[in-house]
Design an enzyme around this catalytic site. Structure first.
Site, PDB file in Angstrom:
ATOM      1  N   HIS A  23       0.838  -1.207   0.000  1.00  0.00           N
ATOM      2  CA  HIS A  23       0.000   0.000   0.000  1.00  0.00           C
ATOM      3  C   HIS A  23       0.875   1.260   0.000  1.00  0.00           C
ATOM      4  O   HIS A  23       0.584   2.237  -0.688  1.00  0.00           O
ATOM      5  CB  HIS A  23      -0.872   0.049   1.252  1.00  0.00           C
ATOM      6  CG  HIS A  23      -1.871  -1.064   1.383  1.00  0.00           C
ATOM      7  ND1 HIS A  23      -1.786  -2.031   2.344  1.00  0.00           N
ATOM      8  CD2 HIS A  23      -2.995  -1.341   0.670  1.00  0.00           C
ATOM      9  CE1 HIS A  23      -2.812  -2.859   2.241  1.00  0.00           C
ATOM     10  NE2 HIS A  23      -3.562  -2.474   1.223  1.00  0.00           N
ATOM     11  N   GLY A 133      -3.128  -0.838  -7.283  1.00  0.00           N
ATOM     12  CA  GLY A 133      -2.052  -1.813  -7.463  1.00  0.00           C
ATOM     13  C   GLY A 133      -2.387  -2.862  -8.506  1.00  0.00           C
ATOM     14  O   GLY A 133      -3.510  -3.352  -8.574  1.00  0.00           O
TER      15      GLY A 133
HETATM   16  P1  AMP Z   1      -6.707  -3.410  -0.397  1.00  0.00           P
HETATM   17  O1  AMP Z   1      -6.455  -2.707   0.897  1.00  0.00           O
HETATM   18  O2  AMP Z   1      -6.321  -4.843  -0.389  1.00  0.00           O
HETATM   19  O3  AMP Z   1      -8.075  -3.150  -0.954  1.00  0.00           O
HETATM   20  O4  AMP Z   1      -5.724  -2.740  -1.435  1.00  0.00           O
HETATM   21  C1  AMP Z   1      -5.710  -1.362  -1.652  1.00  0.00           C
HETATM   22  C2  AMP Z   1      -4.865  -1.054  -2.839  1.00  0.00           C
HETATM   23  O5  AMP Z   1      -3.540  -1.536  -2.607  1.00  0.00           O
HETATM   24  C3  AMP Z   1      -5.355  -1.737  -4.127  1.00  0.00           C
HETATM   25  O6  AMP Z   1      -5.163  -0.850  -5.207  1.00  0.00           O
HETATM   26  C4  AMP Z   1      -4.442  -2.928  -4.222  1.00  0.00           C
HETATM   27  O7  AMP Z   1      -4.262  -3.381  -5.545  1.00  0.00           O
HETATM   28  C5  AMP Z   1      -3.161  -2.352  -3.681  1.00  0.00           C
HETATM   29  N1  AMP Z   1      -2.249  -3.407  -3.240  1.00  0.00           N
HETATM   30  C6  AMP Z   1      -2.451  -4.332  -2.281  1.00  0.00           C
HETATM   31  N2  AMP Z   1      -1.397  -5.169  -2.212  1.00  0.00           N
HETATM   32  C7  AMP Z   1      -0.508  -4.757  -3.147  1.00  0.00           C
HETATM   33  C8  AMP Z   1       0.762  -5.216  -3.575  1.00  0.00           C
HETATM   34  N3  AMP Z   1       1.356  -6.269  -3.040  1.00  0.00           N
HETATM   35  N4  AMP Z   1       1.374  -4.543  -4.571  1.00  0.00           N
HETATM   36  C9  AMP Z   1       0.784  -3.462  -5.157  1.00  0.00           C
HETATM   37  N5  AMP Z   1      -0.416  -2.994  -4.798  1.00  0.00           N
HETATM   38  C10 AMP Z   1      -1.050  -3.628  -3.808  1.00  0.00           C
END
Ligand code: AMP
Length: 266
Positions: A23, A133
């Site tokens: 994040h 991401g």
């Molecule tokens: P989440 O909190 O899982 O909904 O993720 C929030 C944002 O962080 C989304 O855009 C995800 O794609 C991104 N994200 C989560 N894990 C990763 C990672 N390992 N690499 C890149 N982006 C990430």
């Protein structure tokens, strides 16, 4: 409001909290491209299925806010679930191309929940650009399509997948893995890399690559594969022939009860 009238570019990183380095890399990208960075923390109920982990999704807002501060985030927006959705809420965004297949087949309603909450967040935060991401490649495709189709005045920026040293894509759900599962988990990325090598060596048949990946993951019955998709990188729809640079290989697999996803460009 004032920031906008001062002509500052506003960058936005929507998250569900339990922030990790993945994040925070999105925050870095937003900081490079914008003057002010807003992070939202919201575990969005409408994107979880009835049998998914909404209740037990990790929540640690105090630590998250601290991480944001340390990384130079200007504003953290953390609405309360009860307050963000009106009690008589009845409007949803349905993207109907990119959200088909892959995760869309196994998480009915998931992308409808994602597209809806992201549009709501955009309308409240009113960013110039938003960073997502590549870890969730189908999500980025759905949101890009929504933004294009509905003339949403936000630039979608995609940031690369942040990985642990052994290749495992960082995820808030990795903490559910037992020590033994954690040792097996990097095989997911290694298997995708092996497929990249096959394509480099000339393989163009999607089916052959899918079979290669499914067989490698199934070995020793470590993973329970949910899907292996070879899809067009923009529409997320299956292809028969791999077009290097325009094709994505995406997988979802369980290690015990924990569902992991990963993807690579072919
Ligand atoms: P989440 O909190 O899982 O909904 O993720 C929030 C944002 O962080 C989304 O855009 C995800 O794609 C991104 N994200 C989560 N894990 C990763 C990672 N390992 N690499 C890149 N982006 C990430």
């Amino acid at each position: 409001m004032q920031l906008r009238t001062q002509g500052k570019l506003i960058g936005f990183v929507p998250t569900m909290g339990s922030l990790h380095e993945g994040h925070l890399r999105l925050v870095d990208v937003a900081k490079e491209k914008a003057d002010v960075v807003v992070v939202s923390i919201f575990v969005n109920p409408t994107q979880f299925g009835p049998n998914e982990d909404f209740e037990k999704y990790p929540r640690e807002e105090t630590a998250d806010v601290e991480k944001c501060e340390q990384r130079g985030v200007d504003i953290v927006f953390a609405p309360d679930a009860g307050e963000f959705y009106a009690t008589n809420f009845s409007t949803f965004v349905n993207e109907e191309l990119c959200s088909r297949g892959l995760c869309g087949d196994f998480r009915p309603g998931h992308f409808r929940g994602v597209a809806t909450v992201v549009l709501m967040l955009f309308n409240v935060v009113r960013p110039d650009l938003a960073v997502f991401g590549k870890k969730d490649a189908q999500q980025v495709a759905v949101l890009r399509k929504m933004v294009g189709d509905l003339f949403v005045p936000v630039t979608v920026v995609e940031a690369p997948i942040a990985r642990e040293e052994d290749g495992l894509a960082m995820s808030s759900r990795n903490r559910y893995l037992s020590a033994e599962q954690r040792k097996l988990a990097p095989r997911l990325h290694a298997t995708l890399q092996a497929a990249v090598e096959s394509v480099r060596a000339g393989e163009r048949r999607a089916k052959a690559v899918q079979e290669q990946v499914a067989a490698a993951l199934g070995e020793g019955e470590a993973f329970r594969v949910q899907y292996v998709g070879v899809v067009d990188a923009e529409t997320m729809q299956p292809v028969e022939e791999i077009a290097p640079g325009r094709t994505l290989l995406a997988v979802a697999a369980f290690l015990g009860a924990t569902r992991l996803i990963d993807n690579v460009d072919l």
